[in-house]
Design an enzyme around this catalytic site. Structure first.
Site, PDB file in Angstrom:
ATOM      1  N   ASP A   8       0.824  -1.215   0.000  1.00  0.00           N
ATOM      2  CA  ASP A   8       0.000   0.000   0.000  1.00  0.00           C
ATOM      3  C   ASP A   8       0.857   1.264   0.000  1.00  0.00           C
ATOM      4  O   ASP A   8       0.715   2.143   0.850  1.00  0.00           O
ATOM      5  CB  ASP A   8      -0.955  -0.024   1.194  1.00  0.00           C
ATOM      6  N   HIS A  10       0.757   3.478  -2.470  1.00  0.00           N
ATOM      7  CA  HIS A  10      -0.140   4.533  -2.967  1.00  0.00           C
ATOM      8  C   HIS A  10       0.639   5.711  -3.572  1.00  0.00           C
ATOM      9  O   HIS A  10       0.328   6.884  -3.314  1.00  0.00           O
ATOM     10  CB  HIS A  10      -1.082   5.018  -1.859  1.00  0.00           C
ATOM     11  N   ASP A  49      -1.578  -2.227  -4.427  1.00  0.00           N
ATOM     12  CA  ASP A  49      -1.815  -0.784  -4.322  1.00  0.00           C
ATOM     13  C   ASP A  49      -0.481  -0.041  -4.382  1.00  0.00           C
ATOM     14  O   ASP A  49      -0.154   0.801  -3.541  1.00  0.00           O
ATOM     15  CB  ASP A  49      -2.598  -0.428  -3.054  1.00  0.00           C
ATOM     16  N   GLU A  84      -6.550  -3.135  -5.828  1.00  0.00           N
ATOM     17  CA  GLU A  84      -7.664  -2.550  -6.570  1.00  0.00           C
ATOM     18  C   GLU A  84      -7.329  -1.165  -7.124  1.00  0.00           C
ATOM     19  O   GLU A  84      -7.870  -0.747  -8.144  1.00  0.00           O
ATOM     20  CB  GLU A  84      -8.929  -2.474  -5.699  1.00  0.00           C
ATOM     21  N   HIS A  85      -6.419  -0.445  -6.467  1.00  0.00           N
ATOM     22  CA  HIS A  85      -6.039   0.884  -6.959  1.00  0.00           C
ATOM     23  C   HIS A  85      -5.153   0.802  -8.195  1.00  0.00           C
ATOM     24  O   HIS A  85      -4.977   1.805  -8.894  1.00  0.00           O
ATOM     25  CB  HIS A  85      -5.315   1.668  -5.861  1.00  0.00           C
ATOM     26  N   HIS A 189      -4.736  -1.022   6.058  1.00  0.00           N
ATOM     27  CA  HIS A 189      -3.706   0.002   6.222  1.00  0.00           C
ATOM     28  C   HIS A 189      -3.083   0.055   7.604  1.00  0.00           C
ATOM     29  O   HIS A 189      -2.192   0.873   7.862  1.00  0.00           O
ATOM     30  CB  HIS A 189      -4.278   1.371   5.858  1.00  0.00           C
TER      31      HIS A 189
END
Length: 380
Positions: A8, A10, A49, A84-85, A189
């Site tokens: 994650d 991001h 992600d 999914e991102h 997260h």
């Protein structure tokens, strides 16, 4: 043998529309890469992600590429799956595939096990809850392969597990293949590790490397795992990253001035200007007075939000409460409103993040491409 488990990241997230917050994400990502190199890990796993949106900006793409390049220059291989991102609803090649094709990193998200330095690695991209039953046979197949492998076995998934967070879960621990010695997870997260009698190794979530919009403002630590697999068991060791401080304070309206003094003292020596939230309780509140007190923090903080904990509603300066799993709640509400999980996924997971980053041109192109795809489906 040692490996890093990072999830994650991001990359490309522009929180509050500020360049500083975008840079914060890049900074902690590079910290994780630097530490992995310094500690001479054998390989790195990215558990989904990687980017904040499926069509990330050029800076995010370059930052990831440079990180992977530095790993390769230090003879450290890496492996990744998609969250999914990272996955676009439009049938395009996911951006992270570029790194696979350039041999900067190895994509393992299709469930095909591979052996690396005596370690069995297998991974699956994000699986929707409705699709989980379709993966029972695939899980069974890789479980048999893992059972026959004599070394460590690592399964990489980007899923919520019920025993960790029932509100953001698509799967239960009992659904997982049981013969893996480490379950490298992404999606949730918050950092967490749990061991179960029915599994041969721990389920580990390193959490996001920085606080994201869906997590709210809180004083928490962020980082990743370095996992020692020199022995029979996998032992994850938490590595904390140097993130921008974030604090949430509560006070009564009558004590606001005193509280602002206390906040000023607490944050005055911060290496990075923190993000601060102030929750104010009381009635008959004058917002002008609150604004005047909050203004005293302006030179000490990156951003300061405040909200009133009463029936009164203030103006745009109010920072509203948000649940920890706001993304999931927004998705649920969107499904109810649009009557389609597919349309809700497009609106919340693809269109909204781009619009929140003020990428109007990119959002327009995404809507146009989606409309063209819709027309082709209707013609068929």
């Amino acid at each position: 043998m040692l490996f890093s488990h990072i999830s994650d990241t991001h990359l490309g997230l522009v929180q509050y529309g500020t360049d500083e917050r975008a840079q914060d994400v890049y900074d902690v990502f590079n910290q994780a890469i630097d530490i992995s190199i310094k500690d001479h890990v054998d390989f790195v796993i990215f558990a989904g992600d990687i980017f904040h949106v499926p069509n990330p900006n050029g800076t995010a793409i370059v930052q990831m590429g440079n990180g992977l390049k530095r790993l390769k220059q230090n003879n450290i291989d890496s492996f990744f799956i998609l969250g999914e991102h990272d996955i676009s609803r439009i049938r395009t090649t996911p951006i992270p595939y570029v790194y696979h094709n350039l041999e900067f990193s190895k994509y393992i998200g299709q469930g095909k096990p591979l052996e690396y330095k005596g370690v069995l690695l297998a991974g699956f991209d994000k699986i929707r809850k409705a699709e989980i039953p379709q993966y029972e046979d695939k899980f069974s197949e890789i479980d048999k392969i893992a059972q026959n492998h004599s070394g460590h076995k690592i399964l990489v998934l980007h899923q919520g597990v019920t025993e960790f967070n029932k509100f953001a879960a698509e799967i239960q621990s009992t659904d997982l293949p049981k013969n893996f010695t480490y379950y490298a997870m992404g999606h949730l997260h918050d950092k967490d590790v749990k061991r179960f009698n029915h599994l041969n190794g721990p389920i580990a979530y390193p959490g996001s490397i920085e606080l994201t919009t869906s997590e709210g403002i809180k004083d928490t630590k962020k980082g990743f795992f370095e996992v020692d697999i020199s022995g029979e068991e996998a032992n994850p060791n938490w590595i904390e990253l140097d993130t921008r401080p974030q604090f949430s304070f509560q006070t009564k309206y009558q004590e606001l001035s005193k509280t602002i003094d206390e906040i000023s003292e607490k944050i005055s020596n911060s290496k990075k200007k923190p993000i601060v939230e102030v929750k104010i309780q009381g009635e008959n509140i004058e917002t002008d007075q609150i604004q005047a007190q909050i203004a005293r923090l302006n030179s000490l903080v990156l951003r300061c939000f405040w909200r009133i904990s009463s029936k009164q509603i203030s103006d745009s300066s109010v920072f509203l409460d948000r649940p920890n799993v706001i993304d999931d709640e927004m998705f649920r509400l969107s499904v109810d409103a649009l009557g389609s999980e597919e349309n809700a996924s497009f609106a919340i997971k693809e269109l909204l993040p781009i619009l929140s980053s003020n990428q109007i041109k990119e959002a327009s192109q995404l809507v146009y491409e989606n409309f063209e795809k819709y027309k082709k489906v209707k013609k068929q």
